[in-house]
Design a protein around this motif. Structure first.
Motif, PDB file in Angstrom:
ATOM      1  N   ASP A  75       0.815  -1.217   0.000  1.00 47.03           N
ATOM      2  CA  ASP A  75       0.000   0.000   0.000  1.00 47.03           C
ATOM      3  C   ASP A  75       0.845   1.262   0.000  1.00 47.03           C
ATOM      4  N   PHE A  76       1.883   1.242  -0.820  1.00 44.88           N
ATOM      5  CA  PHE A  76       2.713   2.420  -1.010  1.00 44.88           C
ATOM      6  C   PHE A  76       2.434   2.951  -2.422  1.00 44.88           C
ATOM      7  N   GLY A  77       2.357   4.258  -2.554  1.00 48.86           N
ATOM      8  CA  GLY A  77       2.210   4.870  -3.878  1.00 48.86           C
ATOM      9  C   GLY A  77       3.581   5.281  -4.375  1.00 48.86           C
ATOM     10  N   MET A  78       3.826   5.091  -5.685  1.00 40.53           N
ATOM     11  CA  MET A  78       5.153   5.456  -6.198  1.00 40.53           C
ATOM     12  C   MET A  78       5.041   6.296  -7.467  1.00 40.53           C
ATOM     13  N   VAL A  79       5.883   7.301  -7.550  1.00 39.26           N
ATOM     14  CA  VAL A  79       5.953   8.148  -8.741  1.00 39.26           C
ATOM     15  C   VAL A  79       7.385   8.109  -9.265  1.00 39.26           C
ATOM     16  N   PHE A  80       7.521   7.836 -10.569  1.00 41.70           N
ATOM     17  CA  PHE A  80       8.832   7.689 -11.183  1.00 41.70           C
ATOM     18  C   PHE A  80       9.207   8.944 -11.966  1.00 41.70           C
ATOM     19  N   LEU A 143       1.069  11.386 -10.186  1.00 43.74           N
ATOM     20  CA  LEU A 143       0.814  11.658  -8.762  1.00 43.74           C
ATOM     21  C   LEU A 143      -0.588  11.200  -8.368  1.00 43.74           C
ATOM     22  N   ALA A 144      -1.573  11.513  -9.226  1.00 45.26           N
ATOM     23  CA  ALA A 144      -2.961  11.108  -8.940  1.00 45.26           C
ATOM     24  C   ALA A 144      -3.049   9.591  -8.859  1.00 45.26           C
ATOM     25  N   ARG A 145      -2.343   8.919  -9.754  1.00 45.98           N
ATOM     26  CA  ARG A 145      -2.378   7.453  -9.769  1.00 45.98           C
ATOM     27  C   ARG A 145      -1.783   6.875  -8.475  1.00 45.98           C
ATOM     28  N   ALA A 146      -0.755   7.548  -7.965  1.00 44.24           N
ATOM     29  CA  ALA A 146      -0.148   7.076  -6.711  1.00 44.24           C
ATOM     30  C   ALA A 146      -1.042   7.396  -5.514  1.00 44.24           C
ATOM     31  N   LEU A 147      -1.732   8.548  -5.578  1.00 44.64           N
ATOM     32  CA  LEU A 147      -2.514   8.993  -4.417  1.00 44.64           C
ATOM     33  C   LEU A 147      -3.873   8.311  -4.312  1.00 44.64           C
ATOM     34  N   LEU A 153       2.257   5.338   2.438  1.00 53.81           N
ATOM     35  CA  LEU A 153       3.558   5.974   2.212  1.00 53.81           C
ATOM     36  C   LEU A 153       3.633   6.348   0.740  1.00 53.81           C
ATOM     37  N   LEU A 154       4.129   7.551   0.455  1.00 49.34           N
ATOM     38  CA  LEU A 154       4.300   7.985  -0.932  1.00 49.34           C
ATOM     39  C   LEU A 154       5.798   8.017  -1.246  1.00 49.34           C
ATOM     40  N   LEU A 155       6.169   7.335  -2.338  1.00 55.29           N
ATOM     41  CA  LEU A 155       7.577   7.254  -2.735  1.00 55.29           C
ATOM     42  C   LEU A 155       7.755   8.043  -4.030  1.00 55.29           C
ATOM     43  N   LEU A 156       8.611   9.032  -4.017  1.00 58.25           N
ATOM     44  CA  LEU A 156       8.822   9.871  -5.195  1.00 58.25           C
ATOM     45  C   LEU A 156      10.273   9.747  -5.644  1.00 58.25           C
ATOM     46  N   ASP A 157      10.484   9.256  -6.866  1.00 60.25           N
ATOM     47  CA  ASP A 157      11.842   9.055  -7.375  1.00 60.25           C
ATOM     48  C   ASP A 157      12.172  10.105  -8.432  1.00 60.25           C
ATOM     49  N   GLU A 158      12.880  11.139  -8.049  1.00 63.13           N
ATOM     50  CA  GLU A 158      13.248  12.241  -8.959  1.00 63.13           C
ATOM     51  C   GLU A 158      12.036  12.694  -9.775  1.00 63.13           C
ATOM     52  N   PRO A 159      10.930  13.043  -9.134  1.00 65.51           N
ATOM     53  CA  PRO A 159       9.696  13.285  -9.888  1.00 65.51           C
ATOM     54  C   PRO A 159       9.745  14.527 -10.781  1.00 65.51           C
ATOM     55  N   LEU A 160      10.689  15.431 -10.529  1.00 66.87           N
ATOM     56  CA  LEU A 160      10.697  16.680 -11.299  1.00 66.87           C
ATOM     57  C   LEU A 160      11.842  16.770 -12.300  1.00 66.87           C
ATOM     58  N   SER A 161      12.671  15.740 -12.366  1.00 66.52           N
ATOM     59  CA  SER A 161      13.898  15.832 -13.171  1.00 66.52           C
ATOM     60  C   SER A 161      13.662  16.000 -14.661  1.00 66.52           C
ATOM     61  N   ASN A 162      12.527  15.501 -15.155  1.00 64.95           N
ATOM     62  CA  ASN A 162      12.286  15.600 -16.595  1.00 64.95           C
ATOM     63  C   ASN A 162      11.577  16.888 -17.009  1.00 64.95           C
TER      64      ASN A 162
END
Ligand code: ADP
Length: 356
Positions: A75-80, A143-147, A153-162
Motif C-alpha cells: 500500500d505504497f504509492g510510487m511516482v517515477f 501523482l494522482a495514480r499514486a494517491l 507511504l508515498l515514494l517519489l523518485d526524482e519526480p521533477l527531473s524531466n
C-alpha cells in the motif's frame, strides 16, 4: 511509528549500492534522500517499494516487517522520474489502474478518480491520453495514480527531473500543497539540493551507499557535519588552518588570512577548515565602505571571473594564497567589477562555520 529501516544492505554483484543504512521516518513527514548520482538513493527507494528481493537488514512499516511482502501489498504509492504512464489508457484509466487491481467497485472508483484528479488540478482531463498532455500534466497524472489508492507511504523518485526549470518550480509548489493537504508520509529522492532544502522536513545525504548526514535543511546547510555535505548543499568558501582554542561551541582557527572564530567544536591543535556561504560575503571594490556587521578577511582579492545571472552577478575571486571563493553582488547597470581588478572580501558576523 511509520517507516523504519535498519542496517539495510544491498549488493549488485560486487557493487555495494547500500552499505548498512538505518533511518526512521516520522508519521506525516516529507523526508528527502539527497546525494550525487550513484550514491544509492533509488536503490533505497526501490527496496522500500518492494522491488529488490536480495537485501539484508530490515524494513518495517508501523511495526510490521515488510521482508518478503510483495510490492502491491505494501500500500505504497510510487511516482517515477519518467512518469511510467500507460500510453494507451486515458488519464482516467491510468489513475483507476491501482483501484481496479484492488477490486474496488465501479462507483467508488469513479468517485476516487475524480477526487484524485481534483487534488492534482486535472479535473476535466479525464478522457485525454498521456500523449496529449504536457510533461507537467503527465507528472500530475502519475501523482494522482499514486494517491488514489490512499497509500500509507508515498515514494517519489526524482519526480521533477524531466521538467524544465519553470515547470519544476510550479510542480514543486504543487507537491508541497498536496502534501500539506493529504499529510501522507513521503520519501522523496532527488539529486537537486534546492528541491530538498525547500521541501524537506528532514533529509538524509547519501554518499557511496551510506548516510553522511541527517537533519533539518536549515541545520544541515548552516552546520554541515563534514566537507562533503557542506559542498553538496551549497557553494562553499573555505579557509584551511589549525584550531588554536575551543570552548562553548565556538572555535578559533588560525588561517593564512588571520585567526577566525567559527561555530563548532574541535580540539585545540587539530587541523580544520572554516567556511562561509557566498550570500554572507561582501565583495567590495577599492575604496568601498565595509558594510556594518561585516569583518574584512582580505583587501587583496583578485576578481577572476564574473557571471551575470540576472538577479545578481556571481563572482569568483582569488584570495592571497590561491584560495578561490564565490560571492554575489546585486549591482546597478555599469557597476560590474572588472575581471583582474583588486577587491576586498568581508564576511558577515556569525557566518563562519567549522569544517571538520
Ligand atoms: P542513485 O539513485 O543515487 O543514482 P542507484 O541506487 O541507482 O544510485 O545506484 C547505486 C549503485 O548501484 C551505483 O553504483 C549503480 O551503478 C549500482 N546499480 C544500480 N542498479 C544496478 C543494477 N541493476 N545492477 C548493477 N548495479 C546497479
Amino acid at each position: 511509528m511509520s517507516l523504519r529501516i535498519e542496517n539495510l544492505t544491498v549488493r549488485y554483484g560486487s557493487v555495494t549500492a547500500l552499505g548498512g543504512v538505518s533511518l526512521e521516518l516520522q508519521p506525516g513527514e516529507m523526508f528527502f534522500l539527497l546525494g550525487p548520482s550513484g550514491c544509492g538513493k533509488s536503490t533505497l527507494l526501490r527496496a522500500v517499494a518492494g522491488f529488490i528481493e536480495d537485501s539484508s537488514g530490515a524494513i518495517a512499516f508501523g511495526g510490521e516487517n515488510l521482508t518478503g511482502m510483495p510490492a502491491h501489498r505494501r500500500d505504497f504509492g510510487m511516482v517515477f522520474q519518467n512518469y511510467a504512464l500507460f500510453p494507451h489508457l486515458t488519464v482516467e484509466g491510468n489513475v483507476a489502474f491501482g483501484l481496479e487491481a484492488r477490486k474496488v467497485g465501479a462507483d467508488e472508483t469513479r468517485a476516487r478518480v475524480a477526487e484524485a484528479l481534483q487534488l492534482v488540478g486535472l479535473s476535466g482531463y479525464e478522457k485525454r491520453r498521456p500523449g496529449e498532455l504536457s510533461g507537467g500534466q503527465q507528472q500530475r497524472v502519475a501523482l494522482a495514480r499514486a494517491l488514489v489508492i490512499r497509500p500509507r507511504l508515498l515514494l517519489l523518485d526524482e519526480p521533477l527531473s524531466n521538467l524544465d526549470a519553470k515547470l519544476r518550480w510550479e510542480m514543486r509548489g504543487e507537491i508541497k500543497r498536496i502534501h500539506a493537504q493529504t499529510k501522507i508520509t513521503t520519501l522523496y529522492v532527488t539529486h537537486d539540493q534546492k528541491e530538498a532544502l525547500s521541501l524537506a522536513d528532514r533529509l538524509a545525504i547519501l554518499k557511496d551507499g551510506k548516510i553522511e548526514a541527517l537533519g533539518a535543511p536549515r541545520d544541515l546547510y548552516l552546520a554541515p557535519p563534514n566537507r562533503f555535505c557542506a559542498g553538496f548543499l551549497g557553494d562553499l568558501n573555505a579557509l584551511d588552518g589549525e584550531v588554536t582554542s575551543a570552548s562553548n561551541g565556538r572555535v578559533r582557527v588560525k588561517t593564512p588570512l588571520g585567526e577566525i572564530e567559527a561555530a563548532g567544536t574541535a580540539n585545540a591543535g587539530a587541523k580544520a577548515g572554516v567556511f562561509c556561504r557566498p550570500e554572507r560575503v561582501a565583495l567590495l571594490p577599492e575604496g568601498a565602505a565595509v558594510p556594518e556587521g561585516y569583518a574584512v578577511v582580505t583587501r587583496e582579492a583578485t576578481v577572476c571571473n564574473a557571471a551575470f545571472l540576472g538577479e545578481h552577478t556571481l563572482y569568483e575571486v582569488d584570495l592571497p594564497g590561491g584560495t578561490r571563493w564565490r560571492c554575489y553582488r546585486t549591482e546597478a547597470a555599469g557597476a560590474k567589477l572588472p575581471e583582474g581588478s583588486k577587491a576586498a572580501v568581508a564576511v558577515a558576523g556569525g557566518a563562519w562555520g567549522l569544517l571538520a
